[in-house]
Design a protein around this motif. Structure first.
Motif, PDB file in Angstrom:
ATOM      1  N   ALA A 213      52.381  57.917  32.979  1.00 50.76           N
ATOM      2  CA  ALA A 213      51.998  56.693  32.417  1.00 50.76           C
ATOM      3  C   ALA A 213      51.927  55.544  33.385  1.00 50.76           C
ATOM      4  CB  ALA A 213      52.317  56.279  31.025  1.00 50.76           C
ATOM      5  N   PHE A 214      53.180  55.527  34.206  1.00 50.18           N
ATOM      6  CA  PHE A 214      53.399  54.529  35.295  1.00 50.18           C
ATOM      7  C   PHE A 214      52.444  54.750  36.368  1.00 50.18           C
ATOM      8  CE2 PHE A 214      55.753  53.047  38.865  1.00 50.18           C
ATOM      9  CZ  PHE A 214      55.994  51.680  38.587  1.00 50.18           C
ATOM     10  N   LEU A 215      52.150  55.849  36.800  1.00 52.80           N
ATOM     11  CA  LEU A 215      51.580  56.122  37.963  1.00 52.80           C
ATOM     12  C   LEU A 215      50.056  56.032  37.607  1.00 52.80           C
ATOM     13  CD1 LEU A 215      53.571  58.966  39.612  1.00 52.80           C
ATOM     14  CD2 LEU A 215      53.512  56.692  40.106  1.00 52.80           C
ATOM     15  N   ARG A 216      49.514  56.291  36.612  1.00 51.94           N
ATOM     16  CA  ARG A 216      48.074  56.282  36.254  1.00 51.94           C
ATOM     17  C   ARG A 216      47.381  55.077  36.650  1.00 51.94           C
ATOM     18  NH1 ARG A 216      45.058  54.454  32.141  1.00 51.94           N
ATOM     19  NH2 ARG A 216      45.936  53.248  30.519  1.00 51.94           N
ATOM     20  N   PRO A 217      46.267  54.958  37.027  1.00 49.33           N
ATOM     21  CA  PRO A 217      45.422  53.900  37.599  1.00 49.33           C
ATOM     22  C   PRO A 217      45.528  52.913  36.275  1.00 49.33           C
ATOM     23  CG  PRO A 217      44.190  55.792  38.122  1.00 49.33           C
ATOM     24  CD  PRO A 217      45.394  56.303  37.137  1.00 49.33           C
ATOM     25  N   ALA A 218      45.592  51.607  36.766  1.00 48.70           N
ATOM     26  CA  ALA A 218      45.336  50.552  35.475  1.00 48.70           C
ATOM     27  C   ALA A 218      44.000  50.203  35.279  1.00 48.70           C
ATOM     28  CB  ALA A 218      46.453  49.466  35.887  1.00 48.70           C
ATOM     29  N   GLY A 219      42.979  50.567  36.043  1.00 46.20           N
ATOM     30  CA  GLY A 219      41.774  50.080  35.744  1.00 46.20           C
ATOM     31  C   GLY A 219      40.987  49.379  36.971  1.00 46.20           C
ATOM     32  N   GLU A 220      40.035  48.488  36.902  1.00 51.39           N
ATOM     33  CA  GLU A 220      39.321  47.703  37.849  1.00 51.39           C
ATOM     34  C   GLU A 220      40.137  46.666  38.065  1.00 51.39           C
ATOM     35  OE1 GLU A 220      35.270  47.688  37.767  1.00 51.39           O
ATOM     36  OE2 GLU A 220      35.339  49.902  37.507  1.00 51.39           O
ATOM     37  N   HIS A 221      40.475  46.057  39.105  1.00 51.43           N
ATOM     38  CA  HIS A 221      41.020  44.880  39.498  1.00 51.43           C
ATOM     39  C   HIS A 221      40.220  44.007  40.339  1.00 51.43           C
ATOM     40  CE1 HIS A 221      44.793  45.536  37.541  1.00 51.43           C
ATOM     41  NE2 HIS A 221      44.937  46.731  38.016  1.00 51.43           N
ATOM     42  N   HIS A 222      39.452  43.106  40.006  1.00 56.46           N
ATOM     43  CA  HIS A 222      38.602  42.155  40.712  1.00 56.46           C
ATOM     44  C   HIS A 222      39.292  41.158  41.687  1.00 56.46           C
ATOM     45  CE1 HIS A 222      35.328  44.062  38.493  1.00 56.46           C
ATOM     46  NE2 HIS A 222      35.916  43.546  37.373  1.00 56.46           N
ATOM     47  N   SER A 223      39.185  41.120  42.807  1.00 60.56           N
ATOM     48  CA  SER A 223      39.799  40.188  43.700  1.00 60.56           C
ATOM     49  C   SER A 223      39.220  39.021  43.697  1.00 60.56           C
ATOM     50  CB  SER A 223      39.914  40.605  45.108  1.00 60.56           C
ATOM     51  OG  SER A 223      38.701  41.009  45.359  1.00 60.56           O
ATOM     52  N   GLU A 224      37.959  38.779  43.158  1.00 61.58           N
ATOM     53  CA  GLU A 224      37.146  37.462  43.232  1.00 61.58           C
ATOM     54  C   GLU A 224      37.171  36.994  41.674  1.00 61.58           C
ATOM     55  OE1 GLU A 224      32.649  38.738  43.103  1.00 61.58           O
ATOM     56  OE2 GLU A 224      33.726  39.007  45.003  1.00 61.58           O
ATOM     57  N   PRO A 225      37.042  35.848  41.572  1.00 62.19           N
ATOM     58  CA  PRO A 225      37.241  35.193  40.013  1.00 62.19           C
ATOM     59  C   PRO A 225      36.000  35.680  39.304  1.00 62.19           C
ATOM     60  CG  PRO A 225      36.939  33.628  41.541  1.00 62.19           C
ATOM     61  CD  PRO A 225      37.301  34.665  42.262  1.00 62.19           C
ATOM     62  N   LEU A 226      36.141  35.709  38.023  1.00 62.57           N
ATOM     63  CA  LEU A 226      34.803  36.214  37.000  1.00 62.57           C
ATOM     64  C   LEU A 226      34.101  34.960  37.258  1.00 62.57           C
ATOM     65  CD1 LEU A 226      36.535  38.188  34.385  1.00 62.57           C
ATOM     66  CD2 LEU A 226      35.460  39.073  36.450  1.00 62.57           C
ATOM     67  N   GLN A 227      32.836  35.100  36.932  1.00 62.23           N
ATOM     68  CA  GLN A 227      31.799  33.986  36.869  1.00 62.23           C
ATOM     69  C   GLN A 227      31.933  33.328  35.249  1.00 62.23           C
ATOM     70  OE1 GLN A 227      28.052  35.399  37.666  1.00 62.23           O
ATOM     71  NE2 GLN A 227      27.996  34.697  39.787  1.00 62.23           N
ATOM     72  N   THR A 228      32.059  32.156  35.183  1.00 60.34           N
ATOM     73  CA  THR A 228      32.003  31.293  34.020  1.00 60.34           C
ATOM     74  C   THR A 228      30.286  31.289  33.683  1.00 60.34           C
ATOM     75  OG1 THR A 228      31.753  29.178  35.189  1.00 60.34           O
ATOM     76  CG2 THR A 228      33.972  29.999  34.679  1.00 60.34           C
ATOM     77  N   ALA A 229      30.078  30.874  32.528  1.00 60.24           N
ATOM     78  CA  ALA A 229      28.815  30.717  31.945  1.00 60.24           C
ATOM     79  C   ALA A 229      28.080  29.776  32.532  1.00 60.24           C
ATOM     80  CB  ALA A 229      28.654  30.614  30.456  1.00 60.24           C
ATOM     81  N   GLU A 230      28.583  28.722  33.377  1.00 58.98           N
ATOM     82  CA  GLU A 230      27.881  27.631  33.770  1.00 58.98           C
ATOM     83  C   GLU A 230      27.391  28.144  35.178  1.00 58.98           C
ATOM     84  OE1 GLU A 230      30.708  24.600  33.754  1.00 58.98           O
ATOM     85  OE2 GLU A 230      30.315  23.882  32.071  1.00 58.98           O
ATOM     86  N   THR A 231      28.514  28.833  36.008  1.00 58.15           N
ATOM     87  CA  THR A 231      27.893  29.200  37.366  1.00 58.15           C
ATOM     88  C   THR A 231      27.060  30.433  37.265  1.00 58.15           C
ATOM     89  OG1 THR A 231      29.920  30.775  37.353  1.00 58.15           O
ATOM     90  CG2 THR A 231      30.320  28.555  38.449  1.00 58.15           C
TER      91      THR A 231
END
Length: 60
Positions: free
Chosen positions: A35-53
């Motif tokens: 459980a400790f070694l399994r991948p945690a999922g996708e990590h985005h290095s860039e911030p997520l877009q807000t609705a306005e952008t």
């Protein structure tokens, strides 16, 4: 009918219980390690877009 209690071997019962406890702890530790070694999922290095952008991007 049940067997006679005098036929029980304390050493055999102790070994059986210790082996069972050891196998159980090995499974618990194995689950914890995997459980400790399994991948945690996708990590985005860039911030997520807000609705306005997102709207501004689409409007361009």
């Amino acid at each position: 009918m049940a067997h006679d209690a005098s036929e029980n071997s304390p050493v055999k019962e102790l070994l059986t219980s210790l082996i069972g406890i050891t196998l159980f702890l090995a499974m618990v530790v194995g689950i914890g390690v995997f459980a400790f070694l399994r991948p945690a999922g996708e990590h985005h290095s860039e911030p997520l877009q807000t609705a306005e952008t997102a709207v501004e991007t689409v409007a361009k």
